[in-house]
Design an enzyme around this catalytic site. Structure first.
Site, PDB file in Angstrom:
ATOM      1  CG  HIS A  48      -8.965   1.411  34.248  1.00 44.82           C
ATOM      2  ND1 HIS A  48      -9.947   1.880  35.045  1.00 44.82           N
ATOM      3  CD2 HIS A  48      -8.373   0.357  34.686  1.00 44.82           C
ATOM      4  CE1 HIS A  48      -9.998   0.816  36.161  1.00 44.82           C
ATOM      5  NE2 HIS A  48      -8.840   0.098  35.857  1.00 44.82           N
ATOM      6  CG  ASP A  51     -10.739   5.520  34.032  1.00 52.58           C
ATOM      7  OD1 ASP A  51     -11.779   5.077  33.856  1.00 52.58           O
ATOM      8  OD2 ASP A  51     -10.192   4.722  34.574  1.00 52.58           O
TER       9      ASP A  51
HETATM   10  C1  XUL Z   1      -9.653  -5.080  40.119  1.00 51.52           C
HETATM   11  C2  XUL Z   1      -9.173  -3.950  40.254  1.00 51.52           C
HETATM   12  C3  XUL Z   1      -8.916  -2.844  39.380  1.00 51.52           C
HETATM   13  C4  XUL Z   1      -7.329  -2.717  39.157  1.00 51.52           C
HETATM   14  C5  XUL Z   1      -7.274  -1.623  38.022  1.00 51.52           C
HETATM   15  O1  XUL Z   1     -10.221  -5.815  41.169  1.00 51.52           O
HETATM   16  O2  XUL Z   1      -8.541  -3.820  41.458  1.00 51.52           O
HETATM   17  O3  XUL Z   1      -9.750  -1.775  39.668  1.00 51.52           O
HETATM   18  O4  XUL Z   1      -6.941  -1.972  40.212  1.00 51.52           O
HETATM   19  O5  XUL Z   1      -7.409  -2.200  36.841  1.00 51.52           O
END
Ligand code: XUL
Ligand code: MN
Length: 343
Positions: A48, A51
């Site tokens: 992310h 992150d």
């Molecule tokens: C949420 C999910 C997230 C995405 C990345 O359910 O799967 O972790 O994969 O933002």
């Protein structure tokens, strides 16, 4: 040995807090997780935006790129790559009502700005893939949003990013619910339709998470095959899910073995990975797991993929053709059961 390359997100090793209880394991620093991931057999990390750049909301564009550069150095030192960066558009006070589909113009502008900064982070960490999980692009109150306008705003958001960087690729990770009850992009079909409406459809693909497909009442293998057929499966999040509950992110294959086999099978048959794609995991350790064993769900998931690759390798395609020819699907089904049970 697997034929695939694997990726994992730092959130996949976590403290075990859930909506009903606090953390049960200590926090592990990113550098330590990175070394752990490498040792287990991962070659890339999913990120992310925050992150990579903690407290991103209080940082300027130049502070963001400077911090991202340091993370790139950490990856290089471990011989690891970055797979994607996904702007976390669901935790900010400015995305309470959604991001691209928020009813607030100021919040929608924030969503675009934050996404463009995430593209900058992609450049710094050396990847060309931006991810959208549209967490709050939907409703808690059905009448609260104009879906017609919302869909156009989402397409406009994608176009702004495609226009900002001519090389960035974008994946959409559909999910039908949680944290909202009605998502505007619940399935891969919806994601592909959005892609087709953008200014550069080949650069907008999808990422299938097994659990999200199950939550939509669909077979994850079919969701993957659908995007593969359109040449747009940019990534996967392998995990598992016990029916229509909250998003469980269980270790791959532990609940739905036949579906897991078929996910691996469609990826193998369609040469997923030949354009550099990773099999990504999005799995959570159970809350009961002790601190010293908090990477086991990752190891187990990788082992499940490898074991199922072996089953795919043993799959008798000639027998499959014969049984299809004879329209003996009971026979084909029982053959698959015996293959999986080792009988
Ligand atoms: C949420 C999910 C997230 C995405 C990345 O359910 O799967 O972790 O994969 O933002
Ligand atoms: Mn996911």
């Amino acid at each position: 040995m697997s034929q695939f390359k694997f990726s994992v997100g730092p959130w996949n090793v976590h403290e075990g807090a859930d909506v009903f209880g606090p953390p049960v394991r200590p926090t592990i620093a990113f550098a330590e997780k990175l070394a752990g991931f490498k040792q287990i057999g991962f070659s890339a990390v999913q990120f992310h935006d925050d992150d990579v750049v903690p407290e991103i909301e209080s940082k300027s564009a130049s502070q963001i790129t400077a911090t991202a550069r340091k993370v790139k150095q950490m990856l290089d030192d471990q011989g690891m790559a970055a797979e994607f960066v996904a702007p976390r558009l669901w935790e900010s006070a400015r995305t309470i009502d959604g991001a691209f589909t928020s009813n607030s113009q100021a919040d929608r502008d924030y969503a675009i700005e934050r996404s463009l900064r995430a593209v900058d982070i992609c450049r710094e960490v050396g990847c060309d893939l931006l991810g959208f999980w549209y967490a709050r692009e939907g409703t808690l109150c059905s009448e609260s949003k104009d879906m017609h306008a919302g869909i156009h705003r989402m397409i406009e958001g994608l176009n702004r990013i495609l226009d900002y960087d001519g090389t960035i690729r974008i994946f959409i990770e559909p999910k039908p619910n949680e944290p909202i009850d009605r998502s505007f992009v619940p399935t891969m079909g919806h994601a592909m339709a959005l892609s087709a409406e953008t200014i550069d459809p080949p650069r907008v693909g999808g990422l299938v998470e097994s659990a999200h497909a199950i939550l939509a009442g669909l077979d994850p293998a079919n969701e993957m095959a659908f995007a593969l057929a359109l040449g747009k499966l940019f990534g996967v999040h392998f995990n598992d899910q016990n029916g229509m509950r909250y998003d469980q992110d269980k270790a791959f294959g532990v609940e739905n073995l036949r579906q897991a086999f078929n996910q691996v099978r469609v990826l193998v048959e369609n040469r997923f990975g030949s354009k550099g794609e990773y099999i990504g995991l999005d799995v959570k350790a159970m809350r009961t797991q002790k601190a010293e064993a908090c990477y086991e769900h990752l190891k187990n998931s990788l082992q499940m993929v490898e074991l199922l690759e072996q089953k795919v390798g043993q799959f008798d395609y000639q027998l499959q053709r014969q049984l299809i020819e004879a329209r003996d699907y009971e026979g084909l089904e029982m053959y698959v059961m015996k293959l999986l049970l080792g009988g």
